[in-house]
Scaffold this active site. Structure first.
Site, PDB file in Angstrom:
ATOM      1  N   PRO A  20       0.364  -1.108   0.108  1.00 26.01           N
ATOM      2  CA  PRO A  20       0.064  -0.297   0.233  1.00 26.01           C
ATOM      3  C   PRO A  20       0.925   1.108  -0.513  1.00 26.01           C
ATOM      4  CG  PRO A  20      -1.254  -1.595   1.875  1.00 26.01           C
ATOM      5  CD  PRO A  20       0.657  -1.934   0.959  1.00 26.01           C
ATOM      6  N   GLU A  21       0.971   1.997  -1.022  1.00 25.83           N
ATOM      7  CA  GLU A  21       1.566   3.420  -0.923  1.00 25.83           C
ATOM      8  C   GLU A  21       0.325   4.867  -0.223  1.00 25.83           C
ATOM      9  OE1 GLU A  21       2.650   3.551  -5.674  1.00 25.83           O
ATOM     10  OE2 GLU A  21       3.289   1.933  -4.948  1.00 25.83           O
ATOM     11  N   HIS A  75      -4.291 -14.438  10.408  1.00 28.97           N
ATOM     12  CA  HIS A  75      -3.090 -13.115   9.428  1.00 28.97           C
ATOM     13  C   HIS A  75      -4.461 -11.762  10.270  1.00 28.97           C
ATOM     14  CE1 HIS A  75      -1.423 -16.255   8.305  1.00 28.97           C
ATOM     15  NE2 HIS A  75      -2.428 -16.721   6.330  1.00 28.97           N
ATOM     16  N   ARG A  82       2.146 -11.142   5.402  1.00 24.76           N
ATOM     17  CA  ARG A  82       3.174 -11.170   6.711  1.00 24.76           C
ATOM     18  C   ARG A  82       3.459 -11.161   7.551  1.00 24.76           C
ATOM     19  NH1 ARG A  82       5.138  -9.301   0.211  1.00 24.76           N
ATOM     20  NH2 ARG A  82       7.709 -10.333   0.806  1.00 24.76           N
TER      21      ARG A  82
END
Length: 271
Positions: free
Chosen positions: A2-3, A89, A107
């Site tokens: 995500p930017e 997660h 992650r």
């Protein structure tokens, strides 16, 4: 990853809904990149005053203290009055009187860090060296050129580093450089004032468009309300290696810079 546009879209999707909520409980899953910085029950009773953003960090400002949230490589937030039981997660739940804010991060490169204030040394370490916000009045052409003149590295790499301007990630750097007509491999220090001005305007335009379109959903990004982004459907060069340039029909090229994919048009973008 995500930017900035995706982080800003995420912020807008839940900031109003969680404002003035009182924290009832905090649930932690598996460890994230950095520790929370306090005991979970230390946050109980805090009231959420606002949700801000600095670069790719979301800032949940309480009546006492601030929660810094980073989505890492694969993280996303959800906010709803009721959420299902946490999955494997789901690593952080902020349960409030107005709903639950949940960080989903397969992650586990994301982070949730509590600090007493933004003057805290931990906050300064994470935020203190970030460049100006590209969608704010702090981002001006003169200051941008001054910062670029400090770097002999390729302009694409300088943009990603975040010192000249914060939050111009890989997708949007390629797009802004195309719009400005600048080859991504040219040294930042070599850019003339007119070219810097074009790049400045391109960064503002590209990031503004991306926010309005909900960001880019390349894999599984969605806002805190579950909405996907659509900017990726109108990219000029990013992800279009080998396809004809929308402007000149030359094939879009792909190179690697610092282990990141860079897309550009050798005809439209001058060295």
């Amino acid at each position: 990853m995500p930017e900035l546009p995706e982080v800003e879209v995420t912020r807008r999707s839940f900031a109003h809904a969680i404002e003035n909520a009182t924290v009832q409980a905090v649930r932690l899953g598996k460890p994230l990149r950095w520790p929370l910085g306090c005991e979970p029950d230390h946050l109980s009773g805090r009231r959420v005053r606002s949700v801000g953003r600095r670069g790719k960090y979301l800032l949940l400002e309480f009546d006492q203290g601030v929660l810094l949230v980073h989505l890492g490589m694969s993280g996303s937030l959800r906010f709803a009055p009721v959420l299902p039981a946490p999955g494997v997660h789901d690593h952080f739940d902020l349960v409030t009187t107005q709903g639950t804010l949940r960080l989903h991060d397969p992650r586990r490169f994301g982070a949730v860090v509590y600090v007493d204030s933004l003057a805290d040394p931990v906050a300064y370490k994470l935020l203190g060296r970030l460049g100006p916000e590209p969608l704010s009045d702090d981002f001006d052409v003169t200051g941008f050129q001054t910062r670029l003149k400090r770097h002999s590295s390729a302009i694409k790499s300088v943009l990603l580093a975040g010192e000249a301007v914060v939050g111009v990630g890989n997708i949007y750097a390629s797009e802004a450089l195309f719009l400005a007509g600048i080859r991504p491999t040219v040294a930042a220090v070599r850019l003339s004032r007119p070219r810097v001005a074009r790049l400045h305007a391109a960064i503002v335009k590209v990031l503004g468009q991306a926010v309005e379109l909900g960001g880019s959903t390349l894999r599984d990004f969605s806002s805190a309300s579950g909405q996907a982004g659509y900017f990726q459907l109108q990219t000029m060069v990013y992800g279009r290696a080998g396809l004809p340039c929308h402007v000149c029909a030359s094939p879009v090229r792909l190179i690697k810079q610092g282990q990141r994919a860079t897309f550009y048009c050798a005809t439209c973008q001058k060295p």
